[in-house]
Design a protein around this motif. Structure first.
Motif, PDB file in Angstrom:
ATOM      1  N   MET A 259       0.828  -1.198   0.000  1.00 46.92           N
ATOM      2  CA  MET A 259       0.000   0.000   0.000  1.00 46.92           C
ATOM      3  C   MET A 259       0.871   1.260   0.000  1.00 46.92           C
ATOM      4  O   MET A 259       0.564   2.229  -0.685  1.00 46.92           O
ATOM      5  CB  MET A 259      -0.912  -0.026   1.229  1.00 46.92           C
ATOM      6  CG  MET A 259      -2.068   0.909   1.129  1.00 46.92           C
ATOM      7  SD  MET A 259      -3.219   0.566  -0.213  1.00 46.92           S
ATOM      8  CE  MET A 259      -3.920  -0.968   0.341  1.00 46.92           C
ATOM      9  N   ILE A 260       1.973   1.200   0.750  1.00 47.79           N
ATOM     10  CA  ILE A 260       2.903   2.329   0.769  1.00 47.79           C
ATOM     11  C   ILE A 260       3.523   2.521  -0.615  1.00 47.79           C
ATOM     12  O   ILE A 260       3.704   3.646  -1.079  1.00 47.79           O
ATOM     13  CB  ILE A 260       4.005   2.128   1.839  1.00 47.79           C
ATOM     14  CG1 ILE A 260       3.372   2.092   3.240  1.00 47.79           C
ATOM     15  CG2 ILE A 260       5.063   3.216   1.751  1.00 47.79           C
ATOM     16  CD1 ILE A 260       2.635   3.342   3.641  1.00 47.79           C
ATOM     17  N   GLY A 261       3.826   1.409  -1.291  1.00 51.10           N
ATOM     18  CA  GLY A 261       4.360   1.492  -2.647  1.00 51.10           C
ATOM     19  C   GLY A 261       3.387   2.177  -3.591  1.00 51.10           C
ATOM     20  O   GLY A 261       3.777   2.991  -4.427  1.00 51.10           O
TER      21      GLY A 261
ATOM     22  N   LEU B 262       2.058   9.682  -5.466  1.00 47.64           N
ATOM     23  CA  LEU B 262       2.676  10.983  -5.178  1.00 47.64           C
ATOM     24  C   LEU B 262       3.725  11.351  -6.231  1.00 47.64           C
ATOM     25  O   LEU B 262       3.822  12.513  -6.636  1.00 47.64           O
ATOM     26  CB  LEU B 262       3.299  10.974  -3.777  1.00 47.64           C
ATOM     27  CG  LEU B 262       2.295  10.992  -2.619  1.00 47.64           C
ATOM     28  CD1 LEU B 262       2.977  10.639  -1.308  1.00 47.64           C
ATOM     29  CD2 LEU B 262       1.598  12.346  -2.523  1.00 47.64           C
ATOM     30  N   ARG B 263       4.500  10.360  -6.672  1.00 49.49           N
ATOM     31  CA  ARG B 263       5.535  10.610  -7.678  1.00 49.49           C
ATOM     32  C   ARG B 263       4.901  11.058  -9.005  1.00 49.49           C
ATOM     33  O   ARG B 263       5.295  12.065  -9.584  1.00 49.49           O
ATOM     34  CB  ARG B 263       6.383   9.352  -7.881  1.00 49.49           C
ATOM     35  CG  ARG B 263       7.569   9.566  -8.803  1.00 49.49           C
ATOM     36  CD  ARG B 263       8.468   8.354  -8.887  1.00 49.49           C
ATOM     37  NE  ARG B 263       8.992   8.002  -7.578  1.00 49.49           N
ATOM     38  CZ  ARG B 263       8.856   6.795  -7.011  1.00 49.49           C
ATOM     39  NH1 ARG B 263       8.222   5.838  -7.637  1.00 49.49           N
ATOM     40  NH2 ARG B 263       9.375   6.551  -5.834  1.00 49.49           N
TER      41      ARG B 263
ATOM     42  N   VAL C 212      -2.878  12.490   1.635  1.00 46.15           N
ATOM     43  CA  VAL C 212      -3.130  11.437   0.645  1.00 46.15           C
ATOM     44  C   VAL C 212      -3.420  10.118   1.366  1.00 46.15           C
ATOM     45  O   VAL C 212      -4.358   9.401   1.012  1.00 46.15           O
ATOM     46  CB  VAL C 212      -1.939  11.289  -0.332  1.00 46.15           C
ATOM     47  CG1 VAL C 212      -2.069  10.034  -1.180  1.00 46.15           C
ATOM     48  CG2 VAL C 212      -1.847  12.524  -1.225  1.00 46.15           C
ATOM     49  N   LEU C 213      -2.632   9.828   2.388  1.00 48.95           N
ATOM     50  CA  LEU C 213      -2.818   8.601   3.148  1.00 48.95           C
ATOM     51  C   LEU C 213      -4.218   8.545   3.767  1.00 48.95           C
ATOM     52  O   LEU C 213      -4.929   7.552   3.631  1.00 48.95           O
ATOM     53  CB  LEU C 213      -1.757   8.477   4.237  1.00 48.95           C
ATOM     54  CG  LEU C 213      -1.831   7.231   5.116  1.00 48.95           C
ATOM     55  CD1 LEU C 213      -1.559   5.975   4.294  1.00 48.95           C
ATOM     56  CD2 LEU C 213      -0.854   7.336   6.279  1.00 48.95           C
TER      57      LEU C 213
ATOM     58  N   PHE D 196      -1.226   5.774 -15.589  1.00 47.30           N
ATOM     59  CA  PHE D 196      -0.661   5.655 -14.253  1.00 47.30           C
ATOM     60  C   PHE D 196      -1.035   4.318 -13.621  1.00 47.30           C
ATOM     61  O   PHE D 196      -0.194   3.642 -13.033  1.00 47.30           O
ATOM     62  CB  PHE D 196      -1.121   6.801 -13.341  1.00 47.30           C
ATOM     63  CG  PHE D 196      -0.915   6.478 -11.885  1.00 47.30           C
ATOM     64  CD1 PHE D 196       0.366   6.438 -11.352  1.00 47.30           C
ATOM     65  CD2 PHE D 196      -1.987   6.158 -11.065  1.00 47.30           C
ATOM     66  CE1 PHE D 196       0.570   6.102 -10.016  1.00 47.30           C
ATOM     67  CE2 PHE D 196      -1.796   5.820  -9.727  1.00 47.30           C
ATOM     68  CZ  PHE D 196      -0.512   5.792  -9.207  1.00 47.30           C
ATOM     69  N   ILE D 197      -2.288   3.933 -13.754  1.00 46.52           N
ATOM     70  CA  ILE D 197      -2.734   2.670 -13.141  1.00 46.52           C
ATOM     71  C   ILE D 197      -2.004   1.486 -13.779  1.00 46.52           C
ATOM     72  O   ILE D 197      -1.579   0.567 -13.078  1.00 46.52           O
ATOM     73  CB  ILE D 197      -4.262   2.520 -13.242  1.00 46.52           C
ATOM     74  CG1 ILE D 197      -4.925   3.605 -12.390  1.00 46.52           C
ATOM     75  CG2 ILE D 197      -4.714   1.133 -12.798  1.00 46.52           C
ATOM     76  CD1 ILE D 197      -6.390   3.789 -12.639  1.00 46.52           C
ATOM     77  N   ARG D 198      -1.839   1.500 -15.091  1.00 47.89           N
ATOM     78  CA  ARG D 198      -1.085   0.424 -15.759  1.00 47.89           C
ATOM     79  C   ARG D 198       0.347   0.370 -15.234  1.00 47.89           C
ATOM     80  O   ARG D 198       0.885  -0.703 -14.957  1.00 47.89           O
ATOM     81  CB  ARG D 198      -1.094   0.623 -17.276  1.00 47.89           C
ATOM     82  CG  ARG D 198      -2.381   0.200 -17.944  1.00 47.89           C
ATOM     83  CD  ARG D 198      -2.235   0.136 -19.461  1.00 47.89           C
ATOM     84  NE  ARG D 198      -1.958   1.436 -20.052  1.00 47.89           N
ATOM     85  CZ  ARG D 198      -2.899   2.326 -20.387  1.00 47.89           C
ATOM     86  NH1 ARG D 198      -4.168   2.058 -20.173  1.00 47.89           N
ATOM     87  NH2 ARG D 198      -2.551   3.478 -20.921  1.00 47.89           N
ATOM     88  N   GLN D 199       0.977   1.534 -15.102  1.00 51.06           N
ATOM     89  CA  GLN D 199       2.351   1.606 -14.584  1.00 51.06           C
ATOM     90  C   GLN D 199       2.413   1.088 -13.152  1.00 51.06           C
ATOM     91  O   GLN D 199       3.287   0.283 -12.813  1.00 51.06           O
ATOM     92  CB  GLN D 199       2.850   3.054 -14.652  1.00 51.06           C
ATOM     93  CG  GLN D 199       4.161   3.322 -13.952  1.00 51.06           C
ATOM     94  CD  GLN D 199       5.361   2.717 -14.655  1.00 51.06           C
ATOM     95  OE1 GLN D 199       5.290   2.355 -15.823  1.00 51.06           O
ATOM     96  NE2 GLN D 199       6.465   2.593 -13.943  1.00 51.06           N
ATOM     97  N   ALA D 200       1.485   1.541 -12.311  1.00 50.81           N
ATOM     98  CA  ALA D 200       1.475   1.117 -10.909  1.00 50.81           C
ATOM     99  C   ALA D 200       1.244  -0.384 -10.801  1.00 50.81           C
ATOM    100  O   ALA D 200       1.893  -1.059  -9.989  1.00 50.81           O
ATOM    101  CB  ALA D 200       0.405   1.882 -10.135  1.00 50.81           C
TER     102      ALA D 200
END
Length: 195
Positions: A1-3, A9-10, A26-27, A88-92
């Motif tokens: 989750m932290i990742g 954020l990045r 954000v958290l 972004f979602i694909r990258q994450a």
């Protein structure tokens, strides 16, 4: 989750995925808020079987990416009309090694019916618009669910006037560290037996 939060954020510095910039905000306002639905959703679905989830207007993957992280047995598709957000979602999903998380760049009303077990949105649209645009994606035994702050009575009245969907249940959500109301609104098709 932290990742996931770190990735959000990045990427947010360049792609404006969320108006929040402070990691603590954000958290609490995104991650904890999305985590608050895990229990209530899990109560509705039997464990041990794959659940198909469609997160409508997912933005940066909220709550879809959080659901995929916490429930690896669920297949989550995040849908958004903004390409940089689906990228972004694909990258994450790749960085975090989440084979159960995919994204699709399309307007939800143009997507072919998904027959999902769960169609969910967070801060996406009014209940009327959400049900109009997303209702066709709910499978025969599926659920249409909206994450909301304070549920406005006008919004419920407009939904009832429309006559296709109604509010079946409103569940209060408890979000740690957040001093604001949150709820999960379960919708059902009018005239359809709630399974």
């Amino acid at each position: 989750m932290i990742g996931y939060q770190d990735q959000l954020l990045r990427w947010n510095k360049v792609y404006n995925l969320t108006a929040l910039r402070d990691p603590d905000k954000v958290l609490i306002q995104h991650v904890f808020d999305s985590l608050s639905v895990i229990g209530p959703l899990g109560d509705k679905f039997a464990t041990g079987r794959t659940i198909s989830v469609l997160d409508v207007g997912s933005g940066g993957g909220l709550p879809g990416a959080v659901l995929a992280i916490m429930r690896t047995d669920w297949q989550v598709c995040c849908v958004d009309a903004v390409e940089k957000k689906t990228a972004f979602i694909r990258q994450a999903a790749g960085v975090l090694k989440l084979p159960n998380l995919v994204s699709e760049h399309i307007r939800i009303e143009r997507k072919p019916p998904a027959q999902a077990d769960l169609v969910i949105s967070r801060a996406f649209a009014s209940l009327v618009d959400f049900s109009d645009w997303s209702g066709m994606h709910v499978g025969s035994h599926g659920h249409l669910v909206a994450m909301k702050g304070r549920l406005a009575s006008e919004e419920v009245s407009q939904l009832e006037e429309k006559g296709a969907w109604s509010v079946a249940q409103v569940q209060k959500l408890n979000v740690p560290e957040l001093d604001a109301e949150r709820c999960l609104v379960w919708l059902q098709q009018v005239g359809k037996y709630d399974k």
